[in-house]
Design a protein around this motif. Sequence first.
Motif, PDB file in Angstrom:
ATOM      1  N   VAL A 284      -5.441  -5.146  -5.068  1.00 11.73           N
ATOM      2  CA  VAL A 284      -4.177  -5.679  -4.554  1.00 11.73           C
ATOM      3  C   VAL A 284      -3.432  -4.647  -3.711  1.00 11.73           C
ATOM      4  O   VAL A 284      -3.276  -4.814  -2.501  1.00 11.73           O
ATOM      5  N   MET A 285      -2.971  -3.555  -4.335  1.00 12.63           N
ATOM      6  CA  MET A 285      -2.113  -2.604  -3.620  1.00 12.63           C
ATOM      7  C   MET A 285      -2.789  -2.001  -2.400  1.00 12.63           C
ATOM      8  O   MET A 285      -2.237  -1.997  -1.300  1.00 12.63           O
ATOM      9  N   TYR A 286      -4.009  -1.490  -2.571  1.00 10.44           N
ATOM     10  CA  TYR A 286      -4.662  -0.786  -1.471  1.00 10.44           C
ATOM     11  C   TYR A 286      -5.325  -1.722  -0.473  1.00 10.44           C
ATOM     12  O   TYR A 286      -5.937  -1.262   0.489  1.00 10.44           O
TER      13      TYR A 286
ATOM     14  N   CYS B  91       3.460 -10.416  -3.536  1.00 10.29           N
ATOM     15  CA  CYS B  91       4.158 -10.665  -4.787  1.00 10.29           C
ATOM     16  C   CYS B  91       3.209 -11.346  -5.766  1.00 10.29           C
ATOM     17  O   CYS B  91       2.627 -12.393  -5.456  1.00 10.29           O
ATOM     18  N   LEU B  92       3.044 -10.737  -6.931  1.00  9.28           N
ATOM     19  CA  LEU B  92       2.119 -11.265  -7.922  1.00  9.28           C
ATOM     20  C   LEU B  92       2.671 -12.540  -8.556  1.00  9.28           C
ATOM     21  O   LEU B  92       3.870 -12.637  -8.845  1.00  9.28           O
ATOM     22  N   SER B  93       1.781 -13.490  -8.785  1.00  8.03           N
ATOM     23  CA  SER B  93       2.140 -14.714  -9.497  1.00  8.03           C
ATOM     24  C   SER B  93       2.196 -14.427 -10.996  1.00  8.03           C
ATOM     25  O   SER B  93       1.790 -13.354 -11.457  1.00  8.03           O
ATOM     26  N   GLN B  94       2.684 -15.393 -11.760  1.00  5.24           N
ATOM     27  CA  GLN B  94       2.703 -15.236 -13.216  1.00  5.24           C
ATOM     28  C   GLN B  94       1.286 -15.057 -13.756  1.00  5.24           C
ATOM     29  O   GLN B  94       1.066 -14.269 -14.683  1.00  5.24           O
TER      30      GLN B  94
ATOM     31  N   MET C 198       0.850  -1.185   0.000  1.00  4.45           N
ATOM     32  CA  MET C 198       0.000   0.000   0.000  1.00  4.45           C
ATOM     33  C   MET C 198       0.884   1.232   0.000  1.00  4.45           C
ATOM     34  O   MET C 198       1.758   1.375   0.848  1.00  4.45           O
ATOM     35  N   PHE C 199       0.644   2.128  -0.951  1.00  2.00           N
ATOM     36  CA  PHE C 199       1.412   3.364  -0.988  1.00  2.00           C
ATOM     37  C   PHE C 199       0.887   4.307   0.081  1.00  2.00           C
ATOM     38  O   PHE C 199      -0.301   4.577   0.167  1.00  2.00           O
ATOM     39  N   THR C 200       1.790   4.759   0.938  1.00  5.93           N
ATOM     40  CA  THR C 200       1.405   5.617   2.053  1.00  5.93           C
ATOM     41  C   THR C 200       2.553   6.526   2.441  1.00  5.93           C
ATOM     42  O   THR C 200       3.716   6.208   2.202  1.00  5.93           O
ATOM     43  N   HIS C 201       2.213   7.663   3.022  1.00  2.00           N
ATOM     44  CA  HIS C 201       3.241   8.574   3.520  1.00  2.00           C
ATOM     45  C   HIS C 201       3.400   8.430   5.029  1.00  2.00           C
ATOM     46  O   HIS C 201       4.107   9.212   5.648  1.00  2.00           O
ATOM     47  N   THR C 202       2.738   7.452   5.636  1.00  2.00           N
ATOM     48  CA  THR C 202       2.787   7.321   7.088  1.00  2.00           C
ATOM     49  C   THR C 202       3.872   6.373   7.565  1.00  2.00           C
ATOM     50  O   THR C 202       3.966   6.074   8.738  1.00  2.00           O
TER      51      THR C 202
ATOM     52  N   ARG D 233      -6.927  -1.114 -13.396  1.00  2.00           N
ATOM     53  CA  ARG D 233      -7.087  -0.370 -12.145  1.00  2.00           C
ATOM     54  C   ARG D 233      -7.265  -1.314 -10.962  1.00  2.00           C
ATOM     55  O   ARG D 233      -7.044  -0.933  -9.814  1.00  2.00           O
ATOM     56  N   LYS D 234      -7.650  -2.549 -11.247  1.00  2.00           N
ATOM     57  CA  LYS D 234      -7.841  -3.516 -10.175  1.00  2.00           C
ATOM     58  C   LYS D 234      -6.526  -3.830  -9.455  1.00  2.00           C
ATOM     59  O   LYS D 234      -6.547  -4.322  -8.327  1.00  2.00           O
TER      60      LYS D 234
END
Length: 237
Positions: free
Chosen positions: A200-202, A218-221, A144-148, A194-195
């Motif tokens: 996944v990320m969020y 970590c994403l699979s193939q 998750m992208f975060t600034h915290t 966008r999914k």
Amino acid sequence: MRAGGRPLAALAALALLTGAAAPMDPDNPTCPAEPDFGPKTAMTLTPADRGGKRVLLAEGTIDASLPERLKAAIEADERIEEVWLRSRGGNARAGNAAGKVIRSYRGMLTRIPSGWACFSACNFVFMGGDRRVVDEGGVFMVHMFTHTGDRATIDEVVIEGSKATTEYIASVEQSSAMLASEDNDFLIRMGISRKLLTDVMYRQQAVKSEDNPSTRYCLSQAEVREYNVMPVEKPAP
């Protein structure tokens, strides 16, 4: 491959010979226990010949100077047709900008070679490729992208008092919202589903907790294809 990568390569070769699987991270079970992010220093950009192709080896931490340096490196060698990446991430906005630099070169391919790992801001550099390949054994790792995540800064403003804490939290929320919007726009422009962000990320934990220590995925193939991180038609290695 740099000398630092040889022990990992040796372990991987041993695993293939013995049939043993590489150890996984117990806190992040989809990921290897010891991902090869390359050096912790600022990303180096090294032209090299690999398999009859001219490639740019991009290894290390992403800093604010990367977009400009990346453009200069590609411009300096017109034979470069692939960018190979391994990085623990770094400056998020520089990662987005570097991805856009790569996309400005029509047909440029980005690759995460087997045994290499691309994490955090590196994801966005990689997604800039007009063509993209995650080799079998390559690691596309997200969070998750975060600034915290800057725990020291948070502790400092809490000590200063409630007003400083409230102001800092507000700035974090605003900055995170802006970054989320930029990430979403970037994925759309690069042809990524966008999914990848929403599903996944969020959905990853920003900070470890007792109930859920996993902060990385970590994403699979199959998943790199499902989210169009790697297009279905894979170029020959």
